[in-house]
Design a protein around this motif. Structure first.
Motif, PDB file in Angstrom:
ATOM      1  N   GLY A  46      55.626  43.327  38.962  1.00 43.90           N
ATOM      2  CA  GLY A  46      54.507  43.833  39.750  1.00 43.90           C
ATOM      3  C   GLY A  46      54.297  45.326  39.698  1.00 43.90           C
TER       4      GLY A  46
ATOM      5  N   SER B 233      48.365  40.060  41.749  1.00 45.62           N
ATOM      6  CA  SER B 233      47.869  38.977  40.900  1.00 45.62           C
ATOM      7  C   SER B 233      46.973  38.014  41.678  1.00 45.62           C
ATOM      8  CB  SER B 233      49.048  38.183  40.314  1.00 45.62           C
ATOM      9  OG  SER B 233      49.801  38.957  39.416  1.00 45.62           O
ATOM     10  N   ASN B 234      46.108  37.356  40.950  1.00 44.66           N
ATOM     11  CA  ASN B 234      45.225  36.342  41.511  1.00 44.66           C
ATOM     12  C   ASN B 234      45.928  34.984  41.459  1.00 44.66           C
ATOM     13  OD1 ASN B 234      43.187  34.570  42.213  1.00 44.66           O
ATOM     14  ND2 ASN B 234      41.868  35.055  40.474  1.00 44.66           N
TER      15      ASN B 234
ATOM     16  N   GLY C  31      52.118  43.167  42.338  1.00 44.89           N
ATOM     17  CA  GLY C  31      51.176  43.565  41.302  1.00 44.89           C
ATOM     18  C   GLY C  31      49.734  43.233  41.615  1.00 44.89           C
TER      19      GLY C  31
ATOM     20  N   SER D 165      52.003  43.796  34.494  1.00 43.85           N
ATOM     21  CA  SER D 165      52.331  43.795  35.921  1.00 43.85           C
ATOM     22  C   SER D 165      51.684  42.646  36.677  1.00 43.85           C
ATOM     23  CB  SER D 165      51.887  45.113  36.553  1.00 43.85           C
ATOM     24  OG  SER D 165      50.480  45.301  36.422  1.00 43.85           O
ATOM     25  N   THR D 166      50.823  41.890  36.012  1.00 47.99           N
ATOM     26  CA  THR D 166      50.094  40.830  36.707  1.00 47.99           C
ATOM     27  C   THR D 166      50.114  39.524  35.916  1.00 47.99           C
ATOM     28  OG1 THR D 166      47.970  41.345  35.641  1.00 47.99           O
ATOM     29  CG2 THR D 166      48.487  42.525  37.697  1.00 47.99           C
TER      30      THR D 166
ATOM     31  N   GLU E  27      47.486  37.890  35.309  1.00 47.83           N
ATOM     32  CA  GLU E  27      46.343  37.973  34.408  1.00 47.83           C
ATOM     33  C   GLU E  27      46.754  38.535  33.054  1.00 47.83           C
ATOM     34  OE1 GLU E  27      44.575  38.333  38.591  1.00 47.83           O
ATOM     35  OE2 GLU E  27      46.444  38.781  37.556  1.00 47.83           O
ATOM     36  N   GLN E  28      47.518  39.618  33.058  1.00 50.74           N
ATOM     37  CA  GLN E  28      47.949  40.229  31.807  1.00 50.74           C
ATOM     38  C   GLN E  28      48.919  39.313  31.058  1.00 50.74           C
ATOM     39  OE1 GLN E  28      49.457  43.942  33.319  1.00 50.74           O
ATOM     40  NE2 GLN E  28      47.478  44.986  33.100  1.00 50.74           N
TER      41      GLN E  28
ATOM     42  N   HIS F 164      56.532  39.242  42.437  1.00 51.82           N
ATOM     43  CA  HIS F 164      55.853  40.105  41.467  1.00 51.82           C
ATOM     44  C   HIS F 164      54.352  39.859  41.463  1.00 51.82           C
ATOM     45  CE1 HIS F 164      59.344  42.088  39.930  1.00 51.82           C
ATOM     46  NE2 HIS F 164      59.937  40.955  39.623  1.00 51.82           N
ATOM     47  N   MET F 165      53.940  38.635  41.750  1.00 54.11           N
ATOM     48  CA  MET F 165      52.507  38.387  41.893  1.00 54.11           C
ATOM     49  C   MET F 165      51.954  39.202  43.054  1.00 54.11           C
ATOM     50  SD  MET F 165      52.177  34.278  41.125  1.00 54.11           S
ATOM     51  CE  MET F 165      50.386  34.314  41.228  1.00 54.11           C
TER      52      MET F 165
END
Length: 283
Positions: free
Chosen positions: A151, A186-187, A184, A157-158, A160-161, A180-181
């Motif tokens: 994150g 994240s969705n 960072g 860090s996500t 998505e990446q 970490h979601m």
């Protein structure tokens, strides 16, 4: 904690970071995790190396895991496989090869590959290329790297990446971690777009509402179901895409309020099965 309600369609593992406060050696970790009732264990490569450095043979460690019917499902290591500096990256791959060969000798099929090192000026295409190099080494050793996003990494860090990188090549797998979601940003809805075979393993944990995600640290992780993470949604989504692999408890607590190591491990197992039980497949 609520009682288990519904079905539990996953397998369980314990990441030995959860046991750090107890200062157990690797044989003690394995004995305890098996006694607590987990299906598998995530070892740290530093503990495997300490075992070898003490004069023991990896074949003996493999036999102990086999005797206890405990699967070594993944390992935690830190090598700079994706550093933007070529020489650093080469050294990271050399280290990865050495550590993968050790893991293969104990029957461990996978190793975590987080964005360790300088990744500040990289993009998905570069990371995918470097990950391909790491996978090639893994194929020779018989150990598969799982792409892990952090994150607070400069890049990767996500979710998505990570998905963008995993989608670039067939058979890539990632490591999912709710903490970490969260850190960072994240969705969570993107989990539903993954294929089950794109997930190597799922770390499970929870986190409080305070401090904020911008400053919270690893030591403040909670047992699954004890914080604000959308755990039930994560569980239902994983189930809906057909994931039935390992959920591995990964905490970094300094202490557990007087619980013994075995009590902590058993409490964690119950937390996983309770928090990640599902009622039905959601589409």
């Amino acid at each position: 904690m609520t009682e288990l309600n519904g079905i539990f369609p996953f397998r369980t593992a314990l990441n030995t970071s959860t046991l750090f406060p107890y200062n157990l050696d690797i044989l003690q970790q394995i004995e305890l995790v098996a006694e607590a009732g987990y299906d598998g264990i995530e070892l740290w490569i530093k503990d495997v190396k300490a075992y070898v450095d003490s004069g023991e043979k990896l074949s003996s460690l493999w036999r102990e895991l086999d005797r206890l019917k405990l699967a070594p499902v993944n390992a935690i290591a830190f090598f700079k496989w994706c550093d933007q500096d070529l020489q650093t990256r080469k050294e990271g791959l050399r280290q990865a090869e050495e550590e993968m060969e050790m893991l293969a000798a104990i029957g461990c099929p996978a190793i975590a590959a987080p964005p360790f090192g300088d990744v500040s000026h990289l993009d998905a295409a570069a990371i995918a290329e470097y990950f391909s190099d790491l996978k090639a080494i893994g194929r020779k050793a018989g150990v598969e790297p799982y792409l892990e996003f952090w994150g607070r990494a400069e890049y990767l860090s996500t979710l998505e990446q990570a998905k963008q990188i995993v989608d670039l090549q067939p058979m890539n797998k990632m490591l999912i971690d709710p903490f970490h979601m969260y850190t960072g940003g994240s969705n969570h809805e993107l989990l539903g777009s993954l294929a089950a075979d794109q997930i190597g393993i799922v770390h499970v944990n929870d986190y409080p509402g305070e401090p904020s995600r911008l400053i919270i640290n690893d030591e403040e992780r909670l047992f699954p179901g004890e914080g604000i993470a959308p755990t039930k949604h994560i569980a239902a989504t994983l189930h809906s895409i057909g994931y039935s692999g390992y959920l591995s408890l990964e905490l970094f607590k300094k202490s557990y309020a007087g619980r013994s190591a075995l009590e902590t491990a058993k409490y964690g197992l119950n937390s996983i099965k309770t928090a990640y039980s599902v009622n039905a497949i959601h589409s």
